[in-house]
Design an enzyme around this catalytic site. Structure first.
Site, PDB file in Angstrom:
ATOM      1  N   CYS A  67     -19.388  26.915  18.010  1.00  0.00           N
ATOM      2  CA  CYS A  67     -20.489  26.115  18.520  1.00  0.00           C
ATOM      3  C   CYS A  67     -21.464  26.049  17.344  1.00  0.00           C
ATOM      4  CB  CYS A  67     -21.137  26.825  19.698  1.00  0.00           C
ATOM      5  SG  CYS A  67     -22.411  25.860  20.483  1.00  0.00           S
ATOM      6  N   ASN A 120     -26.078  23.095  27.221  1.00  0.00           N
ATOM      7  CA  ASN A 120     -27.123  22.980  26.200  1.00  0.00           C
ATOM      8  C   ASN A 120     -26.694  22.120  25.014  1.00  0.00           C
ATOM      9  OD1 ASN A 120     -25.323  24.716  25.053  1.00  0.00           O
ATOM     10  ND2 ASN A 120     -26.759  26.422  24.784  1.00  0.00           N
ATOM     11  N   HIS A 121     -25.551  21.465  25.090  1.00  0.00           N
ATOM     12  CA  HIS A 121     -25.127  20.597  23.988  1.00  0.00           C
ATOM     13  C   HIS A 121     -25.880  19.265  24.045  1.00  0.00           C
ATOM     14  CE1 HIS A 121     -21.148  23.020  23.829  1.00  0.00           C
ATOM     15  NE2 HIS A 121     -22.142  23.619  23.227  1.00  0.00           N
ATOM     16  N   HIS A 144     -22.571  28.728  14.681  1.00  0.00           N
ATOM     17  CA  HIS A 144     -23.285  29.935  15.114  1.00  0.00           C
ATOM     18  C   HIS A 144     -22.506  30.820  16.097  1.00  0.00           C
ATOM     19  CE1 HIS A 144     -25.781  26.758  17.485  1.00  0.00           C
ATOM     20  NE2 HIS A 144     -24.832  27.174  18.270  1.00  0.00           N
ATOM     21  N   ASN A 145     -21.205  30.585  16.240  1.00  0.00           N
ATOM     22  CA  ASN A 145     -20.350  31.518  16.996  1.00  0.00           C
ATOM     23  C   ASN A 145     -19.080  31.738  16.178  1.00  0.00           C
ATOM     24  OD1 ASN A 145     -22.112  31.497  19.160  1.00  0.00           O
ATOM     25  ND2 ASN A 145     -20.718  30.520  20.589  1.00  0.00           N
ATOM     26  N   PRO A 199     -32.180  24.518  16.364  1.00  0.00           N
ATOM     27  CA  PRO A 199     -32.645  23.613  17.415  1.00  0.00           C
ATOM     28  C   PRO A 199     -33.553  24.328  18.407  1.00  0.00           C
ATOM     29  CG  PRO A 199     -30.418  24.350  17.899  1.00  0.00           C
ATOM     30  CD  PRO A 199     -30.800  24.990  16.597  1.00  0.00           C
ATOM     31  N   MET A 234     -35.584  20.680  24.388  1.00  0.00           N
ATOM     32  CA  MET A 234     -35.709  19.237  24.211  1.00  0.00           C
ATOM     33  C   MET A 234     -37.153  18.731  24.309  1.00  0.00           C
ATOM     34  SD  MET A 234     -33.874  18.054  27.699  1.00  0.00           S
ATOM     35  CE  MET A 234     -34.317  18.785  29.267  1.00  0.00           C
ATOM     36  N   HIS A 285     -30.451  31.381  15.883  1.00  0.00           N
ATOM     37  CA  HIS A 285     -29.719  30.127  16.094  1.00  0.00           C
ATOM     38  C   HIS A 285     -30.425  29.156  17.016  1.00  0.00           C
ATOM     39  CE1 HIS A 285     -28.685  31.356  20.110  1.00  0.00           C
ATOM     40  NE2 HIS A 285     -27.710  30.493  20.254  1.00  0.00           N
ATOM     41  N   GLY A 322     -33.475  30.452  22.330  1.00  0.00           N
ATOM     42  CA  GLY A 322     -33.044  31.526  23.215  1.00  0.00           C
ATOM     43  C   GLY A 322     -33.582  31.293  24.608  1.00  0.00           C
TER      44      GLY A 322
END
Lengths: 142, 461
Positions: B77, B181-182, B309-310, B358, B361, B384, B387
């Site tokens: 991801c 969350n994408h 980030h994974n 990121p 939003m 990343h 959170g």
């Protein structure tokens, strides 16, 4: 057939989501957990002609069996586009179960998807007897 | 615990961190065999499953383990950021059209399937060659590869270790965004912190940028699931001589064949994710060109960088003063290489690696540059994202009766989402204050701030 509602409660988890399921028998517990998974994923499952799918799942113990069982139902949806409408667990022991799943093909116009579940996790997995029968706690990765 | 835990936070963030079970998870990771240094947590840490999200842990190659739960289900991801030569003010009048066009052109939502259908042999090529597969088929340019972590293709990928189920799930999910969350976000650069590095990153105040956040879709989820089950079974049968504090931490000794096969499969998923983001970038660019009726030079859309980030990676770090190869697990953490690091492409050798963070939003995203402290303190890692602060059910409860899309529109942010609940689950209050998270990272000298962007338009699954 229309989908059968499961009795379960949602558990709060910061990133993900869990379910707590209870049932009088072990077979009913696995049936309810499977129905709960489908209800979390797909809010509306209108009635339709179902086809039957028989599955056999094995595990090292009851918690492992629960993760693998729910993983099987998730794969049917994610990998094969089948929506489970109802479940009959035909036989269950600590290390395996046989079940009949009543499924319809996924149709994005008819099925209202609520939550994408990436996977069924082993995190804090619990399957145990309680005073009234059985209970299970499962956390999904969203 | 075999090593101490170390959490990067300030006094306010640590209060929310203490409210869930994430610190217990830092301690659980510290019990795994062969862990070196510290069991680390970034300031965006929150309760995950097995490893905390925001967790970083490195393991000795001889004594240590690899854990699929320490990478996560959504293998690789990650994020990519594209710059343009346009100003935010140039495209603001067309924002509703742009967001709608992106939403129509990019497959989103649960189980979304795209127009790309892969044969088994073609899927194997994606798994083996990653973003290069996409570039060779006209999605983007060769220059994009050096601006992608690992050049968009992790070494050691071996499709022969994949299960039939993984192959099946990967067949028609390439070129899809997914849900949760994408997102794809159109942004404007609203603050520059480091003009020199911003210049080298081709960032300027008022500039329109595009940010993509997605991963390896069902393909990666299935690979993680397959190996967790196999490792759970092997640990259960005594493959490891210790008791797991959490079954989700199932793992295999790095010297074992099981670990080798997992790492080979994980690299396939990482490569799939890089191809996915490469394709989505191309479609986003096409959407801009068509909607704005302009040519490629007038848009000037270029990849700034792509980070995962994974992931678990074998990297060279200093352990007890000695340069040592270790297997670094980053679960919800971004690599943040400092200036001069040999793994950096020439174009970023002097600046340090662009680190893309990121936010939610409704607020900001950041571009940072990796700093020397990351190699000293965090195995070359940074945070990343913001959170999560609220669980999804808490967020939906708090958002009851509110029209989140209207609230965002009042702030000048146009949003389209597929799932009815997604906007409530993902509302700004569900996340920590991204600015605090980034300030902690900068204060710890893991990375330094370069620029900040705020959203203008967002599509979500």
């Amino acid at each position: 057939m229309s989908s059968i509602k499961a009795h379960f409660t949602l558990l709060d988890h910061t990133a993900d989501m869990g379910i707590k399921v209870t049932a009088p028998t072990l077979g009913a517990l696995f049936e309810n957990a499977g129905r709960a998974l489908m209800e979390v994923m797909i809010r509306k499952r209108p009635a339709g002609k179902t086809s039957l799918c028989r599955v056999t799942v094995s595990g090292d113990d009851l918690p492992d069996l629960m993760v693998r069982w729910l993983g099987e139902i998730l794969y049917l949806f994610e990998g094969e586009g089948r929506v489970v409408m109802d479940i009959d667990v035909d036989a269950v022991i600590e290390t395996g179960l046989d079940a009949t799943l009543h499924t319809v093909p996924f149709n994005p116009k008819r099925h209202e998807v609520a939550t994408e579940i990436k996977a069924v996790t082993y995190h804090q997995i619990e399957v145990a007897r309680n005073r009234d029968g059985w209970q299970a706690t499962v956390i999904f990765d969203l | 615990m075999r090593v101490p835990g170390l959490v990067f936070a300030n006094s306010e963030l640590i209060r929310s961190i203490q409210e869930d079970q994430s610190l217990t998870q830092v301690a659980n990771v510290a019990m795994l065999p062969g862990i070196v240094g510290h069991s680390l947590a970034m300031p965006d840490i929150h309760w995950g499953y097995g490893f905390p999200i925001g967790g970083v842990a490195a393991f000795d190659l001889d004594e240590g383990i690899v854990s699929p739960g320490g990478v996560g289900y959504d293998i690789n991801c990650g994020c990519r950021l594209m710059t343009t030569v346009l100003r935010g003010s140039d495209i603001r009048p067309f924002m509703k059209d742009l967001v709608l066009a992106l939403f129509r052109n990019i497959p989103t939502g649960v189980g979304s399937r795209g127009p790309i259908h892969l044969s088994k042999s073609e899927e194997n090529r994606v798994a083996a060659t990653g973003a290069d597969w996409a570039v060779k088929r006209g999605y983007g340019k060769p220059r994009d590869l050096e601006r992608t972590e690992d050049h968009g293709a992790m070494e050691g990928a071996d499709p022969s270790v994949l299960s039939e189920r993984a192959v099946q799930r990967g067949r028609d999910q390439l070129g899809t965004l997914g849900s949760g969350n994408h997102f794809i976000e159109i942004q404007v650069v609203d603050q520059i912190y480091d003009p020199e590095k911003a210049g080298q990153f081709h960032l300027f105040e008022g500039q329109a940028t595009v940010f993509i956040h997605t991963g390896s879709r069902g393909f990666g989820h299935q690979i993680c699931d397959d190996f967790l089950k196999e490792m759970s079974r092997s640990a259960f049968k005594g493959g490891l001589s210790f008791e797991l504090p959490d079954r989700q931490l199932a793992c295999a000794p790095l010297t074992s064949d099981l670990a080798r096969r997992y790492l080979a499969a994980m690299a396939c998923a990482a490569n799939y994710a890089w191809a996915n983001r490469q394709i989505l970038m191309h479609w986003a660019m096409e959407t801009f060109l068509k909607t704005l009726s302009i040519g490629p030079d007038e848009l000037g859309m270029n990849l700034l960088y792509d980070v995962c980030h994974n992931i678990a990676k074998k990297e060279l770090h200093h352990v007890s003063g000695e340069a040592t190869m270790v297997c670094v697990h980053r679960k919800g953490a971004t690599r943040a290489l400092p200036p001069g690091h040999p793994l950096l492409p020439e174009v970023y050798r002097a600046t340090g690696q662009p680190v893309l963070i990121p936010g939610d939003m409704g607020t900001y995203s950041y571009v940072l540059a990796g700093a020397a402290g990351s190699m000293e303190r965090s195995f070359g890692s940074s945070c990343h994202g913001a959170g999560r602060l609220l669980s999804r059910t808490q967020a939906v409860k708090q958002a009851k009766g509110r029209a989140i899309n209207r609230e965002l529109e009042d702030k000048g942010i146009i949003v389209q989402s597929r799932g009815k609940q997604t906007l409530k689950e993902e509302m700004p209050e569900a996340y920590k204050d991204i600015s605090q998270v980034v300030d902690v990272v900068e204060a710890a000298e893991l990375a330094t701030k370069v620029a900040r962007m705020r959203p203008l338009g967002v599509i979500k699954g």
